[in-house]
Scaffold this active site. Structure first.
Site, PDB file in Angstrom:
ATOM      1  N   GLY A  60      71.662  48.077  64.160  1.00  0.00           N
ATOM      2  CA  GLY A  60      70.943  48.893  63.253  1.00  0.00           C
ATOM      3  C   GLY A  60      70.996  48.620  61.834  1.00  0.00           C
ATOM      4  N   GLU A 115      76.226  52.307  57.667  1.00  0.00           N
ATOM      5  CA  GLU A 115      75.622  52.783  58.931  1.00  0.00           C
ATOM      6  C   GLU A 115      74.000  52.955  58.573  1.00  0.00           C
ATOM      7  OE1 GLU A 115      75.646  53.308  61.629  1.00  0.00           O
ATOM      8  OE2 GLU A 115      77.131  54.555  62.841  1.00  0.00           O
ATOM      9  N   ASP A 116      73.436  52.592  59.545  1.00  0.00           N
ATOM     10  CA  ASP A 116      72.077  53.026  59.671  1.00  0.00           C
ATOM     11  C   ASP A 116      71.656  54.387  59.683  1.00  0.00           C
ATOM     12  OD1 ASP A 116      72.794  53.295  62.317  1.00  0.00           O
ATOM     13  OD2 ASP A 116      71.166  51.900  62.902  1.00  0.00           O
ATOM     14  N   ASP A 119      73.566  60.555  63.459  1.00  0.00           N
ATOM     15  CA  ASP A 119      72.796  61.652  64.261  1.00  0.00           C
ATOM     16  C   ASP A 119      73.635  62.635  64.512  1.00  0.00           C
ATOM     17  OD1 ASP A 119      71.225  63.007  66.079  1.00  0.00           O
ATOM     18  OD2 ASP A 119      70.904  61.568  67.324  1.00  0.00           O
ATOM     19  N   LYS A 147      70.557  62.859  59.852  1.00  0.00           N
ATOM     20  CA  LYS A 147      69.636  63.729  60.500  1.00  0.00           C
ATOM     21  C   LYS A 147      70.419  65.210  60.278  1.00  0.00           C
ATOM     22  CE  LYS A 147      67.863  61.165  64.312  1.00  0.00           C
ATOM     23  NZ  LYS A 147      67.324  60.759  65.779  1.00  0.00           N
ATOM     24  N   PHE A 168      63.346  61.323  66.514  1.00  0.00           N
ATOM     25  CA  PHE A 168      63.629  59.948  66.408  1.00  0.00           C
ATOM     26  C   PHE A 168      62.787  58.998  65.929  1.00  0.00           C
ATOM     27  CE2 PHE A 168      64.275  56.030  68.902  1.00  0.00           C
ATOM     28  CZ  PHE A 168      65.478  56.046  68.974  1.00  0.00           C
ATOM     29  N   VAL A 169      63.375  58.413  65.155  1.00  0.00           N
ATOM     30  CA  VAL A 169      62.699  57.325  64.018  1.00  0.00           C
ATOM     31  C   VAL A 169      63.241  55.729  64.447  1.00  0.00           C
ATOM     32  CG1 VAL A 169      62.851  58.916  62.105  1.00  0.00           C
ATOM     33  CG2 VAL A 169      64.916  57.627  62.297  1.00  0.00           C
ATOM     34  N   ARG A 181      62.566  47.100  65.107  1.00  0.00           N
ATOM     35  CA  ARG A 181      63.577  47.003  63.914  1.00  0.00           C
ATOM     36  C   ARG A 181      62.855  46.124  62.750  1.00  0.00           C
ATOM     37  NH1 ARG A 181      68.706  47.901  66.142  1.00  0.00           N
ATOM     38  NH2 ARG A 181      69.036  47.422  68.307  1.00  0.00           N
TER      39      ARG A 181
END
Ligand code: IMP
Length: 197
Positions: A60, A115-116, A119, A147, A168-169, A181
Site C-alpha cells: 500500500g 506507511e500508507d 488503522d 484512522k 474503509f478507504v 490502488r
C-alpha cells in the site's frame, strides 16, 4: 492539516472506470500532493544532511513512498518490507508475518518507516518492535493516513498526512481485494461493493 470531507460530486466523473464502486472522494489528489510537499520539507529539515533509509511497507505504501521521496531534496536510500497481517479483508488481527525482509542492515542508520495507513496500529507496532531490535540510530514514522478510533493502540507515528474517520478507504496505493490502488485520490467504497464480495 486539511480536514478531510466526503465529496460525492468528485467521485462521479473522476476516472469514471476506475472509480466504479466509489461512494465519495475523501481526500483529493491535490490535497495529497500538498501534504506530501509539507512532509517532505519537514523530513529534509530533520535529515540535516544525513542520508536516511526510507523503508516502505508493501504494498500500500508504494505510491506514497514514490511521491514522498521525489519531493525530498535530501539524498535518500530506499528499501521495502512486506508483512501480512492475518484478518479478514477489512480489518487486521494483529498477528503479523514478515513476507519480505529488508535487503540491508539498518544498524546505526536513520530509518524512516513509510506507511500508507494506520488503522488498529497493530501492524506498525509489530514492525517497529522488529526494526528496533536491529539497532538503528533512530526510527521516524510517517503515515499518509491514520484512522481516528477509540480502541487504536498507542504506536509511534511522528507525522501523519491526514487523520480520517474510521471507514474503509481505497486509492492512492490502498486496495480492496487487490483493486483501486491506482486511483490518484483516497475514496470511500460503496457498502454494496464490500457486501457483494
Ligand atoms: P492495522 O494493523 O489495523 O493498523 O492495519 C494496517 C494495514 O491494514 C494497512 O497497512 C493496510 O494494508 C490495511 N488497512 C487498514 N485499513 C485499511 C483501509 O481502510 N483500506 C485499505 N487497507 C487498510
Amino acid at each position: 492539516m486539511v480536514e478531510p470531507a466526503l465529496d460525492e460530486e468528485l467521485a462521479i466523473g473522476m476516472n469514471a472506470e476506475k472509480s466504479d464502486g466509489i461512494k465519495a472522494v475523501l481526500i483529493t489528489e491535490e490535497q495529497i500532493q500538498t501534504a506530501i510537499r509539507d512532509i517532505a520539507a519537514e523530513l529534509d529539515e530533520a535529515c540535516g544532511g544525513e542520508t536516511p533509509l526510507m523503508v516502505g511497507v508493501l504494498t500500500g505504501a508504494v505510491t506514497f513512498m514514490a511521491d514522498l521521496m521525489r519531493a525530498m531534496r535530501s539524498h535518500v536510500q530506499i528499501d521495502f518490507m512486506a508483512v501480512s497481517s492475518y484478518g479478514d479483508e477489512t480489518s487486521s488481527s494483529g498477528v503479523v508475518r514478515i513476507l519480505k525482509d529488508l535487503n540491508q542492515d539498518i544498524a546505526n542508520r536513520h530509518v524512516i518507516v513509510v506507511e500508507d495507513i494506520v488503522d488498529s496500529g497493530l501492524t506498525l507496532q509489530y514492525l517497529l518492535d522488529n526494526l528496533r531490535r536491529r539497532d538503528p540510530a533512530r526510527i521516524s514514522v510517517v503515515a499518509l493516513l491514520r484512522k481516528v478510533k477509540a480502541d487504536a493502540i498507542d504506536v509511534q507515528v511522528d507525522r501523519v498526512g491526514f487523520d480520517i474517520p474510521d471507514e474503509f478507504v481505497v486509492g492512492y496505493g490502498l486496495d480492496y481485494a487487490g483493486r483501486y490502488r491506482n486511483l490518484p485520490y483516497i475514496g470511500v467504497l460503496n457498502e454494496d461493493v464490500v457486501q457483494k464480495s
